[in-house]
Design an enzyme around this catalytic site. Sequence first.
Site, mmCIF file in Angstrom:
data_model
loop_
_atom_site.group_PDB
_atom_site.id
_atom_site.type_symbol
_atom_site.label_atom_id
_atom_site.label_comp_id
_atom_site.label_asym_id
_atom_site.label_seq_id
_atom_site.Cartn_x
_atom_site.Cartn_y
_atom_site.Cartn_z
ATOM 1 N N ASP A 114 0.811 -1.226 0.000
ATOM 2 C CA ASP A 114 0.000 0.000 0.000
ATOM 3 C C ASP A 114 0.843 1.274 0.000
ATOM 4 O O ASP A 114 0.317 2.355 0.247
ATOM 5 C CB ASP A 114 -0.928 0.018 1.221
ATOM 6 C CG ASP A 114 -2.268 -0.640 0.947
ATOM 7 O OD1 ASP A 114 -2.531 -0.990 -0.218
ATOM 8 O OD2 ASP A 114 -3.054 -0.808 1.898
ATOM 9 N N HIS A 145 -3.655 2.413 -7.524
ATOM 10 C CA HIS A 145 -2.592 2.856 -6.621
ATOM 11 C C HIS A 145 -1.414 1.884 -6.621
ATOM 12 O O HIS A 145 -0.294 2.264 -6.267
ATOM 13 C CB HIS A 145 -3.133 3.021 -5.206
ATOM 14 C CG HIS A 145 -3.423 1.723 -4.520
ATOM 15 N ND1 HIS A 145 -4.638 1.082 -4.612
ATOM 16 C CD2 HIS A 145 -2.647 0.930 -3.736
ATOM 17 C CE1 HIS A 145 -4.594 -0.040 -3.919
ATOM 18 N NE2 HIS A 145 -3.412 -0.158 -3.383
ATOM 19 N N VAL A 208 -3.949 -12.403 2.091
ATOM 20 C CA VAL A 208 -3.750 -11.928 3.461
ATOM 21 C C VAL A 208 -4.066 -10.446 3.599
ATOM 22 O O VAL A 208 -4.295 -9.965 4.713
ATOM 23 C CB VAL A 208 -2.320 -12.226 3.963
ATOM 24 C CG1 VAL A 208 -2.074 -13.727 4.028
ATOM 25 C CG2 VAL A 208 -1.263 -11.533 3.105
ATOM 26 N N ARG A 260 -16.753 -9.350 3.205
ATOM 27 C CA ARG A 260 -16.255 -8.219 2.415
ATOM 28 C C ARG A 260 -17.418 -7.424 1.826
ATOM 29 O O ARG A 260 -17.441 -6.191 1.896
ATOM 30 C CB ARG A 260 -15.334 -8.725 1.308
ATOM 31 C CG ARG A 260 -14.789 -7.631 0.403
ATOM 32 C CD ARG A 260 -13.914 -8.233 -0.686
ATOM 33 N NE ARG A 260 -13.413 -7.214 -1.611
ATOM 34 C CZ ARG A 260 -14.090 -6.755 -2.657
ATOM 35 N NH1 ARG A 260 -15.304 -7.242 -2.901
ATOM 36 N NH2 ARG A 260 -13.565 -5.829 -3.452
ATOM 37 N N ARG A 335 -21.382 19.644 9.800
ATOM 38 C CA ARG A 335 -22.365 18.597 9.447
ATOM 39 C C ARG A 335 -23.467 19.109 8.530
ATOM 40 O O ARG A 335 -24.584 18.598 8.512
ATOM 41 C CB ARG A 335 -22.962 17.986 10.719
ATOM 42 C CG ARG A 335 -23.318 16.508 10.612
ATOM 43 C CD ARG A 335 -22.101 15.656 10.354
ATOM 44 N NE ARG A 335 -22.421 14.231 10.355
ATOM 45 C CZ ARG A 335 -21.532 13.268 10.157
ATOM 46 N NH1 ARG A 335 -20.271 13.578 9.954
ATOM 47 N NH2 ARG A 335 -21.892 12.007 10.170
#
Length: 476
Positions: A114, A145, A208, A260, A335
């Site tokens: 990453d 990425h 993993v 997921r 908000r």
Amino acid sequence: MTAVSNGLNHHCASYLDRRFSKQVRDNVHGYIYLDPLFLKFVDTEEFQRLRDLKQLGLTYMVYPGAVHSRFEHSLGVYWLASEAVHKIKANQGSEIDIDDLDITTVKLAGLLHDIGHGPFSHLFEREFLPRVYNGLKCLLFSRSHEDMSLKMIDFIVDSHNIDIDPECLKKAKNMVVASTEHASQKTVNNEKRFLYDIVANGRNGIDVDKFDYLVRDSRACGLGCSFQFERLLDTMHVIEDEICYRAKDYLTVQKLFATRADMHRTVYTHAKVKAIELMVVDALSKANDHLGISSSIQEPSEFWKIDDSILKVIETNPSQELKEARELIQRIRRRDLYQFCNEFSVPKDKLEHFKDITAKDIICSQNSNGITLKEDDVAVSITKIDLTRGRSNPLESVQFFQDYESKVKFPIEKDLISHLLPSSYQDTIVRVYAKKPELVDAVSVAFENFQHKMYGMTAQVHATPNKKRCKRLIFS
């Protein structure tokens, strides 16, 4: 030598090696040990930058506990990659000939997978860059990425004069991008292809990386996680150069995919999270010319300096050129978010030919009386949620084995697993937001008109938790 004795030797070797390793306490995996080579990467400003990239981007504004970073996730994937390759070696020994270089390579890929991430999780590469480049993808982000990760790895090695075996570095970089289509084709003919499936699995999505983030993200958001990655990690078995799983663990595999999808639906693509993301993309786009945010991706030497703190830079910069961007961020703080108007899930029989809906499509369907909507009054979010393989069933790509003496791998038919499994494997959810509260009704009606005209849809009124009334679109 038996698998048991191999395992004992491995643990003894690991114990000795840990005298020279750095011990880190992780809140998910317990103690993690970083060997000297990997510390050379961790102790660089480029890797330490990952501390300033929240793993879930802007999700913490809805789930306050989701403030964990790419840094601890990377350490977690490094550790699980190490555990996986060591367990496979201990269980199968010389049968598959895993050497020290292989182990180092897999661990390095886990650590650095990453390193090329931009700010705010995937928002930077999937939403912001296409916007500022008018739909075109920049060279360094031509695929994802992961492409920038390759550039960053080379940059770190060169900048910090890290002494590393060139073959190890090359293979580690291929493992980082192994889940992408072009990389899968590139590495498919390599020997020990199974090693490329540990960190980023392009064959079936079991890796993993997911083991770590599903548990880590669930815990950070205060949600339970019934998926037990340890069961799969302990029983990985290589047959014909592919990692396979015990047939009796098929439900655990299915649980991975289901968990997921659940996390995507309830956390990663939460309607309020998407509203905030739309506002941040607008803010970054408005600030881009003045701050040159997108130009930072041209070179790794500049890219590593960009992290989530860019919002604070915009918010506190008094420049008149940043006024609009600054006001958007202030709205997020207060908000005063883009208001959710309506949504629908595209039926599976219309997915293949579904065309993305734009703000222009909505305003072209507005009523002639009342408020006149402009394109900039509307924001559209299109979210795809799948089980890792798009509209395909990922279970069809997973190979199983009967027992540890078996040399035969086989898939398990969906009908033999459970009749309760989904018949469709991808959702496409279209959400429409009004950028100002007073426009909610007008945008909702325009969206309904468009869908009725294009898809023959009707609207069903339902009550939301805050007692407001809105319409949810369904296909008639």
